[in-house]
Design an enzyme around this catalytic site. Structure first.
Site, PDB file in Angstrom:
ATOM      1  N   SER A 142      -4.887  -7.350  -1.208  1.00  0.00           N
ATOM      2  CA  SER A 142      -4.049  -6.631  -0.247  1.00  0.00           C
ATOM      3  C   SER A 142      -4.805  -6.036   0.931  1.00  0.00           C
ATOM      4  CB  SER A 142      -3.282  -5.508  -0.961  1.00  0.00           C
ATOM      5  OG  SER A 142      -4.179  -4.634  -1.626  1.00  0.00           O
ATOM      6  N   ASP A 152      -1.672   4.935   1.320  1.00  0.00           N
ATOM      7  CA  ASP A 152      -1.068   5.230   0.029  1.00  0.00           C
ATOM      8  C   ASP A 152      -2.176   5.459  -0.997  1.00  0.00           C
ATOM      9  OD1 ASP A 152      -2.004   2.681  -0.548  1.00  0.00           O
ATOM     10  OD2 ASP A 152      -0.042   1.733  -0.539  1.00  0.00           O
ATOM     11  N   HIS A 188      -4.682   2.006  -0.383  1.00  0.00           N
ATOM     12  CA  HIS A 188      -4.871   1.274   0.868  1.00  0.00           C
ATOM     13  C   HIS A 188      -5.144   2.193   2.051  1.00  0.00           C
ATOM     14  CE1 HIS A 188      -2.136  -1.316  -1.610  1.00  0.00           C
ATOM     15  NE2 HIS A 188      -3.083  -2.190  -1.311  1.00  0.00           N
TER      16      HIS A 188
END
Length: 342
Positions: A41, A318, A321
């Site tokens: 990600s 978050d 990330h």
């Protein structure tokens, strides 16, 4: 008359030589302007469709709506592409015959080198998709030799290990097996014809909000950062061995560990001097109740998360990330070293 013509031609060639050199250099730079991305990600720009990356509030800073990035805006891939002066490569899941010119992004959020808790293509499967494109002659030998390959993965492998074993007692053995798998994948990419392969070092996982929450977001957990440093030390040794074996520097590393840590420490100092500035260890997007889950909504569609007032001042978006501001700060730390990658 013949001698006069020859002199004229020679003179014209001399005048044209600088232009020819400029054209040759331009062609070389253009040939290098492709980016192939593998990993998770941190570099995924749109492959994981059934995820929070396609739900609010992701993408609120850039492009203004959810667009497949696990962030409020740009991620590492976007900044590396900007350094190469190209648009970010198209996510593999969104590819078509007309958007191959900048490369392809195969990264898929939540995945790793091994199989993780996310049912998505790990790095090995991503490389198979890359190999398929080569076999279909989408990219030629020159494309592979001159383009940059970026690989970012590993953190999800450690998360999966920890959750399955409920401890880090056998972590050293796991690190050794993981790094061996990393090397297998790097060799495979190189065997396909890539000559410029960059592997990111593991970020300081003890600084992630999902970990630092145990200290009230006041400190990184040094014991878990040690997992990252041991991983990175072994990676550097193996990358050096691979390059010696090949007799040239095909493999390079990008130091996410120190760029993360340096940025966090600088922001912590600023926060200590001015409490109105955001604590870098605290996530911008968090759940109202105990813990946090960015983007969570209840059965009635009501938001079950809060957002910080100024995402542009945060480091983490978050629980794991970085925000766009975080990635931009990391990129600023790395920018001076990016030239050696290409």
């Amino acid at each position: 008359m013949v001698k006069q013509n020859q002199s004229t031609i020679s003179f014209l060639l001399l005048l044209l030589l600088p232009l020819l050199l400029i054209l040759a250099i331009s062609t070389e730079v253009e040939g290098a302007n492709k980016l192939f991305v593998f990993g998770d990600s941190y570099v995924d720009t749109g492959n994981f469709h059934n995820s929070g990356s396609y739900k609010p509030p992701s993408g609120m800073t850039y492009p203004g709506a959810p667009a497949g990035r696990f962030c409020d805006g740009r991620v590492l891939t976007d900044y590396i592409a900007s350094f190469l002066k190209i648009d970010p490569p198209t996510p593999y899941s969104l590819k078509n015959s007309s958007n191959f010119q900048n490369g392809i992004n195969f990264a898929y959020g939540g995945t790793g080198f091994f199989q993780t808790l996310v049912d998505g293509p790990n790095v090995s499967v991503q490389i198979s998709s890359f190999e398929q494109q080569i076999q279909q002659n989408v990219y030629n030998k020159s494309d592979l030799e001159t383009s940059l390959v970026l690989v970012n993965s590993g953190a999800n492998d450690y998360t999966t290990f920890a959750l399955k074993n409920m401890s880090f007692l056998e972590i050293e053995k796991f690190t050794e097996s993981l790094v061996k798998e990393v090397v297998v994948n790097l060799r495979r990419i190189q065997s396909l014809g890539a000559e410029k392969i960059t592997l990111t070092l593991l970020q300081p996982i003890g600084c992630l909000p999902t970990i630092s929450v145990a200290t009230g977001f006041q400190n990184c957990i040094d014991l878990l950062n040690l997992v990252s440093t041991n991983h990175n030390k072994l990676i550097l040794q193996n990358v050096d061995d691979l390059n010696k074996e090949l007799g040239k520097s095909v493999f390079k590393t990008l130091d996410l560990y120190n760029s993360f840590l340096s940025t966090i420490q600088t922001m912590q100092k600023s926060h200590a001097e001015n409490s109105t500035l955001m604590n870098p260890l605290e996530p911008c997007c968090a759940k109202d109740s105990a813990g946090f889950n960015c983007g969570k909504v209840d059965d009635k569609g009501q938001k079950r998360y809060t957002l910080c007032e100024k995402p542009e001042l945060s480091f983490f978006w978050d629980n794991v990330h970085p925000s766009q501001n975080g990635w931009n700060s990391v990129y600023t730390q790395l920018e001076s070293s990016l030239g050696q990658l290409i």
